[in-house]
Write an enzyme that holds these catalytic residues in place. Structure first.
Site, PDB file in Angstrom:
ATOM      1  N   GLY A  96      38.386  19.364  69.470  1.00  0.00           N
ATOM      2  CA  GLY A  96      39.093  20.171  70.581  1.00  0.00           C
ATOM      3  C   GLY A  96      39.972  19.378  71.520  1.00  0.00           C
ATOM      4  O   GLY A  96      40.838  19.537  71.853  1.00  0.00           O
ATOM      5  N   HIS A  97      39.551  17.838  71.555  1.00  0.00           N
ATOM      6  CA  HIS A  97      40.222  16.829  72.290  1.00  0.00           C
ATOM      7  C   HIS A  97      40.647  15.927  71.291  1.00  0.00           C
ATOM      8  O   HIS A  97      39.667  15.104  70.885  1.00  0.00           O
ATOM      9  CB  HIS A  97      39.447  16.483  73.516  1.00  0.00           C
ATOM     10  CG  HIS A  97      40.216  15.662  74.490  1.00  0.00           C
ATOM     11  ND1 HIS A  97      41.144  14.688  74.061  1.00  0.00           N
ATOM     12  CD2 HIS A  97      40.415  15.534  75.806  1.00  0.00           C
ATOM     13  CE1 HIS A  97      41.740  14.306  74.993  1.00  0.00           C
ATOM     14  NE2 HIS A  97      41.329  14.611  76.092  1.00  0.00           N
ATOM     15  N   HIS A 133      47.388  20.772  76.762  1.00  0.00           N
ATOM     16  CA  HIS A 133      47.004  19.761  77.407  1.00  0.00           C
ATOM     17  C   HIS A 133      47.700  18.491  77.018  1.00  0.00           C
ATOM     18  O   HIS A 133      47.836  17.976  75.940  1.00  0.00           O
ATOM     19  CB  HIS A 133      45.333  19.731  77.041  1.00  0.00           C
ATOM     20  CG  HIS A 133      44.627  18.783  77.998  1.00  0.00           C
ATOM     21  ND1 HIS A 133      44.502  17.211  77.369  1.00  0.00           N
ATOM     22  CD2 HIS A 133      44.100  18.581  79.189  1.00  0.00           C
ATOM     23  CE1 HIS A 133      43.808  16.641  78.658  1.00  0.00           C
ATOM     24  NE2 HIS A 133      43.392  17.534  79.330  1.00  0.00           N
ATOM     25  N   GLU A 141      46.545  20.724  83.312  1.00  0.00           N
ATOM     26  CA  GLU A 141      46.885  19.545  82.984  1.00  0.00           C
ATOM     27  C   GLU A 141      47.922  19.753  81.736  1.00  0.00           C
ATOM     28  O   GLU A 141      47.911  18.822  80.899  1.00  0.00           O
ATOM     29  CB  GLU A 141      45.810  18.533  82.649  1.00  0.00           C
ATOM     30  CG  GLU A 141      44.617  18.710  83.706  1.00  0.00           C
ATOM     31  CD  GLU A 141      43.723  17.653  83.188  1.00  0.00           C
ATOM     32  OE1 GLU A 141      42.684  17.318  84.174  1.00  0.00           O
ATOM     33  OE2 GLU A 141      43.344  17.365  81.916  1.00  0.00           O
ATOM     34  N   CYS A 152      46.254   9.345  82.754  1.00  0.00           N
ATOM     35  CA  CYS A 152      46.019   9.137  81.160  1.00  0.00           C
ATOM     36  C   CYS A 152      47.240   9.651  80.533  1.00  0.00           C
ATOM     37  O   CYS A 152      47.456   9.187  79.269  1.00  0.00           O
ATOM     38  CB  CYS A 152      44.708   9.978  80.951  1.00  0.00           C
ATOM     39  SG  CYS A 152      43.026   9.134  81.354  1.00  0.00           S
ATOM     40  N   CYS A 200      38.209   9.982  83.479  1.00  0.00           N
ATOM     41  CA  CYS A 200      39.015   9.238  82.312  1.00  0.00           C
ATOM     42  C   CYS A 200      39.889   8.276  82.730  1.00  0.00           C
ATOM     43  O   CYS A 200      40.067   7.242  82.014  1.00  0.00           O
ATOM     44  CB  CYS A 200      39.474  10.381  81.447  1.00  0.00           C
ATOM     45  SG  CYS A 200      40.404  11.412  82.445  1.00  0.00           S
ATOM     46  N   CYS A 201      40.726   8.481  83.745  1.00  0.00           N
ATOM     47  CA  CYS A 201      41.821   7.632  84.161  1.00  0.00           C
ATOM     48  C   CYS A 201      41.411   6.221  84.645  1.00  0.00           C
ATOM     49  O   CYS A 201      42.029   5.281  84.124  1.00  0.00           O
ATOM     50  CB  CYS A 201      42.506   8.331  85.446  1.00  0.00           C
ATOM     51  SG  CYS A 201      43.290  10.167  84.808  1.00  0.00           S
TER      52      CYS A 201
END
Lengths: 650, 650
Positions: B188-189, B265, B317, B335, B413-414
């Site tokens: 999915g990601h 995304h 996003e 990111c 995450c960033c």
């Protein structure tokens, strides 16, 4: 002696003959009432499912199936009934009275023996009554029932719906209050407060007024009832968007009387402020009066678009912060501007000052009228001041903005709210107290009414938006005073009384004419109502260096169909010649279009296939056509823009 | 013969000496690694809870308690390890190697016997493995594990983490694939695809490359795996914002090779495009190559801010539509710009063209650097081009925009992504193929490397942002070629070779120097890097009539601390004199500030207490100071603006 406040006029005394508004009033009767009845019965293919009437059948035990629609779905029927009532009362149409009577009978059968009435809680979760005031909308729905009941009773003299509403209101009076066995809660969505004041007026029962007062006084008291209720539910709520619920959202962060800035959900806020003004009138309450003034000033001098649109956050339809008035991402719910009209009308009554009607008019003739297609069967919920259809998609942050009016909505508060507002427009035109008749809007109409000791017949003819002329012919049976609002956006006009120039006294922004006794009078006012550009306060970041075109109270906009796309590339000269042009074909009210010239960037960098580059601005001279904002998107889908960049500021 | 693609340089061969970037590389080692280690262990008061390391302890059975944090929380540890590895490899700091070894041991103990490794699914819902590819991020997390493992192996020679990663990768190879007993799903990601390519390079095991290929080829095949999975779950998901999940969101609407516009995304999209470019290189796949070029062009010529910021929707996003580049409400996740750097680097390898590095540089020196405070301990997740702090509140539609950098995030995450990017910066400066050394960024540094038959020692000294001068001293042991990127935003420079003016051949936007044999050479380039204004394509509605100030690749902005508030009231003259001024005190890299004059609206209507009125523009002359966007908000909280209104366009 109790102070005499000007009260809105009964609809039955007024006949609206105005080209523009008369056509909308007729549209309600001829088109909107039947259309919305079809919608409520799910007979319009392609429109969002309503299920509203069927929910009542299921609640009455006369049909099988599941409840469908939001918890406040019943209000669509109530507002429809209210609109039908106004159509009957204003004389435009009574065809739907039998249908309305049948619906009222059905509503009666859906009412529980103890008076409780709400199809969602009756069908879906009867054990949860009054346990989710934050989201459940039971009191909100009850309020709309009461408003419909009062309207239908006044229009028809039939009291069946009034009995239903009173039975429910009596139950609510038992359940809520300061008594030990009573619930010290209040509505998550205000509206019942102003409805209870109406019910009090219709029935004379003081308990309804007292309950309205209780709801206002209890709100914002610590500990916060709604927050505690949310905690008791431990996260089990109805709406996912309420996960981050805060006190400001429903104006429960402070007692209303202490609130100084408009916060939270705009419609909730404004219905509450309207009720506060009602109570300030009923109780001659100076503290409430001052709170209302502060809130009004905060909204109208810091938090309102030039269109009378309010609630500028796409997130939860809220007020945000001072001067935060984004044009494309704003919300400006149609209902919020209706609620602003209601608040303004009450503030005018409370203060006797006509200037509040400037904002009522601005909201009406821009945002509220824009909320409905000229065909009557399509509606805007959200009313931005700049639209680029391509980026109004679910994948952007702009999915709340629909670039075209919709047949119906999953949350369908706006369409029937617009219908009931237009059908009851007369209440915003005239008001009266014991001795004076007030003319608050220049909408052509005829009136028959009685003041203390004087009967009045009046004919108002307005071509205000064409040549600035308003003529009023009055027959008075005895001495009385006539107070005519002087719009704040016009210079002092030329007045005549029976053909001779006069300079009337001005009080509270009303020109006051004392009519000496039995006789006929003709008053005329000639205003200069030329189109011109206005700027926004320099603190409004979204409008810096821009101007909007207005004529009288009407805001104009550019549409793609007349001016091509990329409207943001247009630069105007606010000092150049502006011409009025022929009204748009097929549109009501002979509102002129406005023509002027400007320049338009056709390219800004040398290599047009790139995204950025050395500036090489190239312009075309363009002839622009602006149309009334209220009529936009009645021809083709496309871009729209209110605030235009000014070419030469310096 | 297999085509020779330029490959990024190993970090161990490069020592960054650059004033600006050297300070960031050191910041990672000295400040960020320790700070983020404290964060991962919940030792920073006031920061968002991480719980990341504790989750591994719980999964290893060495601690009691609940898993905390998002499903992809493990990746924070993996990216931290990756950054530690790069610090070891680039020679900046090895102090954290013992800590990293301990963490790797812990990760090993948290791995299931069959190779499965994910603290969330191990602790919270072991029965749900691989059942929610749409939201579960197991493959995404595995990808970050692989990237860390490869980096740590390359940096230290220790293969424990690599063994862990391979064991998990082998399991994934068993579970996923086209076989009858395998799952035909995909992440999915996306991110594992590019990680598998790295793992293939580190281990030589073709199955990892084949799995990456499978994931790319299977994506978008009908019926849509993710949509069917969502339907199987019947609404039971992990993220409420996925209620309206659509295929574009995770780029599963078409097979990637058929995709022509960047959708959904942004980080998912760009990690996938990077992997597509990897596969195009590995498999010399012309179709993938062409798809990558189309996607790159769509992004960089229609969907990218001038700062290299991408993904312009505050909602999820996402990429939106062509030319939809709002300045204040945009997302531009840090990111996403890192992922754009990764995609650009691979496109440069795939095509041998230097121009891709213009965008890599733009993303790096604007959005990525802006993502981190000069103190190293605060971060932006969202990077708008216009900020008005007062309206960035939960009650507005702008709550995604934080007006100040944050110590940590619920979805974090960033910060570790920025750390690993800065620590591995050398990979973006140099690349090489069999015969040529490529210089892709003018970042002062020293290099020792070997081409086929030639050893090279090189010293690059850049004062590009001060005087446009770049000097390269080379010792070569044999003939070889040196290819120096020529930035697309500069005019052709003056080149010298050993002191004499030369005009080198230009190929694919590289200036090519053939070094004839063993010897020492000095090449210099003198660019004109003056600050100047640029415009956006006229289709970018948000930037119509505006200009942005740039110097070289650096975008400049106005801040409130230098220029007062209401920056939107500023009008500039793009043809007027622009002066460079002293760098901001205490900031890295001696980037000059830029000074120019402008005018500022101080009032726009006669009565400043009102919201709207007749335009009466009053201006002040103002002296403006613009600072590099990458350094904004390192002094005081306040407004910030990149795109400034131009005073005299016509």
């Amino acid at each position: 002696m109790k102070k005499s406040f000007p009260r809105p006029m009964s609809l039955s005394r007024v006949k609206i003959t105005d080209e523009l508004y008369g056509s909308y009033v007729n549209l309600v009767a001829e088109k909107i009432i039947p259309y919305q009845w079809d919608i409520l019965n799910d007979r319009v293919p392609g429109a969002e499912k309503s299920h509203c009437v069927e929910n009542f059948r299921i609640a009455a035990g006369e049909s099988q199936g599941d409840h469908y629609g939001p918890v406040f779905c019943d209000t669509d029927a109530y507002k429809w009934l209210e609109a039908v009532a106004y159509c009957i009362e204003n004389g435009s149409d009574g065809r739907y009275e039998p249908t309305a009577d049948d619906l009222i009978d059905l509503i009666g059968r859906a009412q529980r023996p103890n008076g409780y009435l709400n199809t969602y809680y009756t069908v879906v979760s009867p054990g949860q009554r009054w346990l989710n005031l934050t989201e459940g909308h039971e009191l909100y729905s009850a309020g709309h029932l009461m408003e419909a009941a009062v309207a239908y009773y006044k229009a028809t003299g039939k009291d069946k719906l009034l009995q239903i509403a009173c039975k429910f209101a009596d139950l609510i009076c038992e359940v809520f209050g300061s008594g030990q066995k009573q619930c010290q809660g209040y509505p998550g969505h205000q509206e019942i407060e102003l409805a209870l004041v109406k019910l009090y007026h219709a029935t004379g029962r003081a308990r309804y007024l007292e309950l309205a007062d209780f709801f206002i006084k209890e709100r914002g008291v610590r500990p916060n009832y709604l927050i505690e209720e949310i905690q008791r539910r431990q996260g089990n709520g109805l709406f996912k968007e309420f996960a981050d619920y805060d006190e400001e959202y429903a104006q429960s962060h402070q007692p209303p009387v202490e609130q100084k800035t408009a916060e939270g959900h705009a419609v909730r806020a404004l219905y509450m402020y309207a009720a506060m003004a009602d109570l300030a009138i009923e109780q001659d309450d100076q503290q409430l009066n001052e709170a209302c003034l502060k809130l009004w000033n905060n909204i109208t001098t810091k938090r309102m678009h030039i269109t009378g649109g309010v609630g500028t956050s796409g997130h939860l339809e809220r007020f945000t912060v001072d001067y935060d008035l984004p044009n494309n991402s704003t919300y400006c719910e149609s209902c919020a501007s209706i609620a602003l009209m209601m608040f303004g009308q009450r503030m005018a009554s409370l203060t006797g000052d006509a200037s509040f009607y400037d904002i009522v008019e601005k909201s009406l003739c821009n945002t509220v009228l824009a909320g409905i297609a000229v065909t009557g069967d399509k509606y805007f919920y959200v009313n931005p001041l700049e639209v680029w259809p391509e980026n109004c998609k679910p994948s952007t942050s702009m999915s709340h903005v629909k670039p075209v009016r919709q047949p119906w909505f999953p949350v369908a508060c706006c369409p029937p709210n617009i219908a009931r507002t237009l059908a009851s427009l007369a209440q915003y035109i005239y008001s009266q107290d014991d001795l004076s008749l007030y003319i608050n809007q220049f909408i052509s109409s005829e009136l028959e009414t009685s003041l203390e000791g004087a009967k009045i017949k009046l004919k108002l003819e307005s071509s205000f938006m064409q040549d600035g002329l308003v003529t009023i012919q009055v027959q008075a049976s005895a001495a009385c005073s006539l107070k005519i609002r002087m719009p704040g956006y016009c210079d002092y006009p030329d007045f005549t009384l029976d053909g001779s120039g006069v300079i009337p006294t001005v009080e509270n922004n009303y020109a006051v004419f004392i009519l000496n006794g039995n006789g006929e009078y003709e008053i005329s006012m000639k205003y200069e109502v030329k189109p011109h550009f206005v700027a926004a306060n320099h603190r409004v970041r979204a409008d810096a260096g821009k101007a909007a075109l207005v004529k009288g109270p009407y805001v104009y906009c550019l549409e793609e169909v007349d001016n091509g796309s990329e409207l943001s590339n247009i630069f105007i000269d606010t000092t150049a010649n502006i011409q009025e042009g022929m009204p748009l074909a097929g549109m009501p009210g002979r509102l002129p279009v406005i023509k002027y010239s400007g320049k338009k960037i056709i390219s800004s960098i040398a290599d047009d296939s790139q995204l950025y580059g050395k500036p090489v601005w190239k312009f075309d001279d363009v002839n622009l056509t602006a149309v009334p904002y209220c009529l936009w998107c009645n021809r083709e889908v496309g871009e729209m823009l209110v605030w235009q960049k000014v070419e030469r500021l310096i």
